[in-house]
Design an enzyme around this catalytic site. Sequence first.
Site, PDB file in Angstrom:
ATOM      1  N   GLU C  83       0.807  -1.226   0.000  1.00  0.00           N
ATOM      2  CA  GLU C  83       0.000   0.000   0.000  1.00  0.00           C
ATOM      3  C   GLU C  83       0.840   1.275   0.000  1.00  0.00           C
ATOM      4  OE1 GLU C  83      -4.222  -0.276   1.248  1.00  0.00           O
ATOM      5  OE2 GLU C  83      -3.163  -0.619   3.160  1.00  0.00           O
ATOM      6  N   HIS C 104      -5.673   1.655  10.634  1.00  0.00           N
ATOM      7  CA  HIS C 104      -6.950   0.928  10.637  1.00  0.00           C
ATOM      8  C   HIS C 104      -7.697   1.125  11.957  1.00  0.00           C
ATOM      9  CE1 HIS C 104      -4.639  -2.140   7.891  1.00  0.00           C
ATOM     10  NE2 HIS C 104      -4.911  -1.018   7.250  1.00  0.00           N
ATOM     11  N   HIS C 174     -11.934   0.314   5.768  1.00  0.00           N
ATOM     12  CA  HIS C 174     -10.508  -0.002   5.754  1.00  0.00           C
ATOM     13  C   HIS C 174      -9.728   0.813   6.798  1.00  0.00           C
ATOM     14  CE1 HIS C 174      -6.652   0.040   2.956  1.00  0.00           C
ATOM     15  NE2 HIS C 174      -6.366  -0.161   4.209  1.00  0.00           N
TER      16      HIS C 174
END
Lengths: 244, 244, 244, 244
Positions: C83, C104, C174
Site C-alpha cells: 500500500e 486501521h 478499511h
Amino acid sequence: MPMSDPATALQDTIDDLVTANHILFREGIVDAFGHVTVRHPSNPSHYLMARSMQPVFVAGTDIVELNAESKPAANEAPAVSLERFIHGEIYRVRRDVTAIVHSHAAAVLPFSVTRDTPLRAICHTAGFLGRGAPIFEIRDFAGESSNLLVQNNQLGAALAGSLGKSAVVLMRGHGFTVVGGSLQEAVYNAINTVLNARVEMDAIRLGNITYLTEGEAATVSKLHNNSLNRSWEVWAKRAAGELP
Amino acid sequence: MPMSDPATALQDTIDDLVTANHILFREGIVDAFGHVTVRHPSNPSHYLMARSMQPVFVAGTDIVELNAESKPAANEAPAVSLERFIHGEIYRVRRDVTAIVHSHAAAVLPFSVTRDTPLRAICHTAGFLGRGAPIFEIRDFAGESSNLLVQNNQLGAALAGSLGKSAVVLMRGHGFTVVGGSLQEAVYNAINTVLNARVEMDAIRLGNITYLTEGEAATVSKLHNNSLNRSWEVWAKRAAGELP
Amino acid sequence: MPMSDPATALQDTIDDLVTANHILFREGIVDAFGHVTVRHPSNPSHYLMARSMQPVFVAGTDIVELNAESKPAANEAPAVSLERFIHGEIYRVRRDVTAIVHSHAAAVLPFSVTRDTPLRAICHTAGFLGRGAPIFEIRDFAGESSNLLVQNNQLGAALAGSLGKSAVVLMRGHGFTVVGGSLQEAVYNAINTVLNARVEMDAIRLGNITYLTEGEAATVSKLHNNSLNRSWEVWAKRAAGELP
Amino acid sequence: MPMSDPATALQDTIDDLVTANHILFREGIVDAFGHVTVRHPSNPSHYLMARSMQPVFVAGTDIVELNAESKPAANEAPAVSLERFIHGEIYRVRRDVTAIVHSHAAAVLPFSVTRDTPLRAICHTAGFLGRGAPIFEIRDFAGESSNLLVQNNQLGAALAGSLGKSAVVLMRGHGFTVVGGSLQEAVYNAINTVLNARVEMDAIRLGNITYLTEGEAATVSKLHNNSLNRSWEVWAKRAAGELP
C-alpha cells in the site's frame, strides 16, 4: 473444609479474604472504596471484614471480626467501615449467604438510576441474575437529603429487604451489593455482574433481546466449585502481578 | 510443512497450540474459560486440545489428543473440556477446517442475543464474515432450561449444522465459535470477529452502513500466510510479555 | 534543521521515523499493519518508509527509500508495503505534506462506512479536521470485488484526489490516512483523529452539537512546534516503556 | 497544617502539587497538556503551578509562583502556561477555592458541546456537581475564530464568571476546569467528574434517570479529609508504579 480445625479454617478464610480484596481491586470492582466480607467459619452469626481502608492494601492483620450487630467483637478494634451494616443485615436474614461484595463499579451504576431497563441475566455466566436485580431506593428510607450510605442497622435491614432472595441488589446512584455461597462465588458474581451489565448495555442498541429463561438462569447458576476456582486462580495470579 | 517427519510436525503443532492459548488470553478472547483446538497433523480425524484448564496456564504437557467422537485417544487422560464436542463435530463435517476457537468475548455477545442487527463484515480484516454469522439457538435443541453448554455430540452436531459453511457461529447468550484453515487463521479470525463487532456496534449509531460486498469479503479473506504470520508474531510477543 | 549536513539530516529523519513507528503502535494507531512515511530530507520527490513489516519491530536498518513512483530507489531492496502508493501519490500532489500515517484504528472506522454522520472537528486539538474528512470509496475505482487495498499508482492517485486539500481521508471499511507538515504533526494528527472520533461518537448521543467553526479550526490548527514536541516527548517515552 | 512553619508548609504543598501532576497523568485526566495549581500556603493571593511542561515530568524544581495577575513572582522565571489565567481569575473571585485542575479528558468533552443533555450529579461520589456544570462558550467572549484558549485575564475572568459558585465549568470543545478546597479535593473532583460523565453517558440510553437531589448532592459532597486521603493514597501509589 469440614475436617480442618477451627484455627486453620479461620486462617484459611482470612487468607482468602485478603486475596478477594486484591482481586476485586485488580478487576476494577472496588477502588479506594468498596468492600468484601465473609461469615466467620466457626461462628456463623459473626463475619470478617477488613478495617476501614483501601482494599488493595489489605493484609491479614487488617481483618476484623464483627458481630451480628456489626460491632467489632474485640474490645479494642480499629476503625471499621461506615457501611458494614450492608453486610451484617444481609447475613442476618440470608442464611444461604457466606460472602458479600459491595461495589461502585461504573458499568453497573446506570442500571441503578432508572427503572426503564432492568439489569437482567443475558450471559450464561450470570445466571445468578435470574431472579432479577431489584433497586434499593434509599430515598424511601433515609429521606430526600441523605448521603446515600447504608450506615446503620435500620438501613441495612431495608437493603436486605430489597435484596430479598436475589443475588444482586442495585443501590440507586451508589453501586450494588452481591452475595454468594462462598467467597469465590461472591467474587465471581461481582465480576460477572459487571460483565452482564456491559453486554446488556450494548445489546439494547441492537434490537429485541433474548434473555436467559428462568430455567436457563437456574441451571447455569449451579456452578461447580471447580468452575469458581478456575476463575479465582486466574484472578489471584493477576492480582499478584503474575499475569497481565 | 510437508517435508517434516510426523513427530516434528506434531511437536510444532503442539508448540503453536500452546502459543495460541496464550495469545487468546492476552488479547481478551478467552479468560479462565474458552478454548482452541487444531487437527492432528498426521491423523486428520483426531484433534488436539488442552486438558480442562485455564488457557493462560497451558503448557505442551497439557495437550490431549481427542478422537472423532471427542474421546481422549489415550487410555489414561486428564479431564477434558465439557464443551469439546463443539470442536469434534465441526471437524467431522468441515474438512476445510484445521483449527477452531471458542470464546465468550463480551464485544460479540450482544450480537448473539438479537436477530434484529446481524453481525456482518464491515472491516477489510473481517472478510471471513462475508457469509454471515448464523446464530445457534441452543433452546431449539436442548430445551428451555439447559445450561447453554454444548456438552455432547448431538449438540455439537447441531452447532456444526448452524455454522454450515460460515466461518463464525454465534451462540446465544454464550459466545461464539470461529474456524480457520490453520491455527494462525483461527486466532486471526477470532480477534477480528471481536474487532468487527466493536466497529459495527459503533457504526450503527451513525446512520446507514456500507458493508463489504460478497465479492469484497471473498477477496479480502484470501489472506496470505505472510499476513497471518505478521499478526501472529506481534500477538505472540505480547503474550510473552515482550510488548505492551 | 537547515544548517545540518544532508547525512545528519537523513539520519535524524530515520531516527524520528523509527520512533514514529513505535509511538503509533503504543498509542493503538497501528497494530501489525499500518504505516508511516516521511519525505526524504534532501530529495523531496522521494520518501522513506519501513520495509513491509510490523511497525513495532522497525529499526533504522529497516528504512527504505522510495522514489516518486513508489519503487525502491536502491537496486536490492527488501519487500515493501503493498500500500505504499497511498504515500507516493499524496506526496506527488501535496507539496505541503512532509509525513503521512495510514491506520486501521477501530474508533475511526465507523465514520468511514456511512455518509450520514460526517467526522468533523469538535475538539480544539483536532482543528486539522476543519476542512472535513472526505470518504474514499474504493468501489468507485476498483469495482465491486476489490481487496480494498490501494495497491497501485492509479488507486493512490484516486485516494489523493479524494483527500484534496484536507488533512484526513477516510477509507471505507478499511481505515484512514492523515498528513502533516512534519513527522511530529502527522503523528499528532493521527492520534487526535482517533480522539475526535471518540468524542463525536459520544456527543451525537447527547443532542445537537456545536462543532468548531471554520475560523476556530483554522486558528487552533496553527500549532507551534513546541506543542507538537510536547506531545511527542510523552508518546516517545511511553513507547520506550518509560511511562505507563 | 496550621502549626508548621511557612517554609515547611510551602515544601509540603510543592510536594503534593508534584504528586497531583503525576496522579492526573496516570488517571488520564491530563496528557501532555492540562494543569493543576494550588494557592500559595502563606500568600493566598498567589498560586503555584508547574512551568509550561508535561505534567508527568514535573518535579519540585519546576514549580513557579504566580501572582494575582498570573505573572511569575520572580524576576527570572521559566516559560509558564498560556492558560494560567484560568487559575488566576478563579482564585481571585473564589476565596473558598484552594486548588484547580484543568483537563481535556475525552469522557467529559461531549457534554461541553451540547446544551441538550447537561452533565448532572448522578453518582454519590460526584455530589460536587450538584450545582450543575455550566458551559463556558468562549465564542461569546473571543469571537468566531479564536483558538479556544483562555490566554489572558479578561477571558479568565469570563470563565470564572461562567463557573460562578459551581465546582465544575465545561469549556466548549476544549475541556473542563474543576475546583476544590484542597489539592486532594480538586484531584478527587476531577477524577469523579470523568466518572460521572461516563455513567451519565450510559444511563441516558436506558431511560429516565433519577439524579441526585440538591439535598443529596450537598450531603454527599461534605467529604471528610479521610475519604479524600484514602483515594489520594491509591492514586499516588499507582502514579508511582507501585499499583497496576
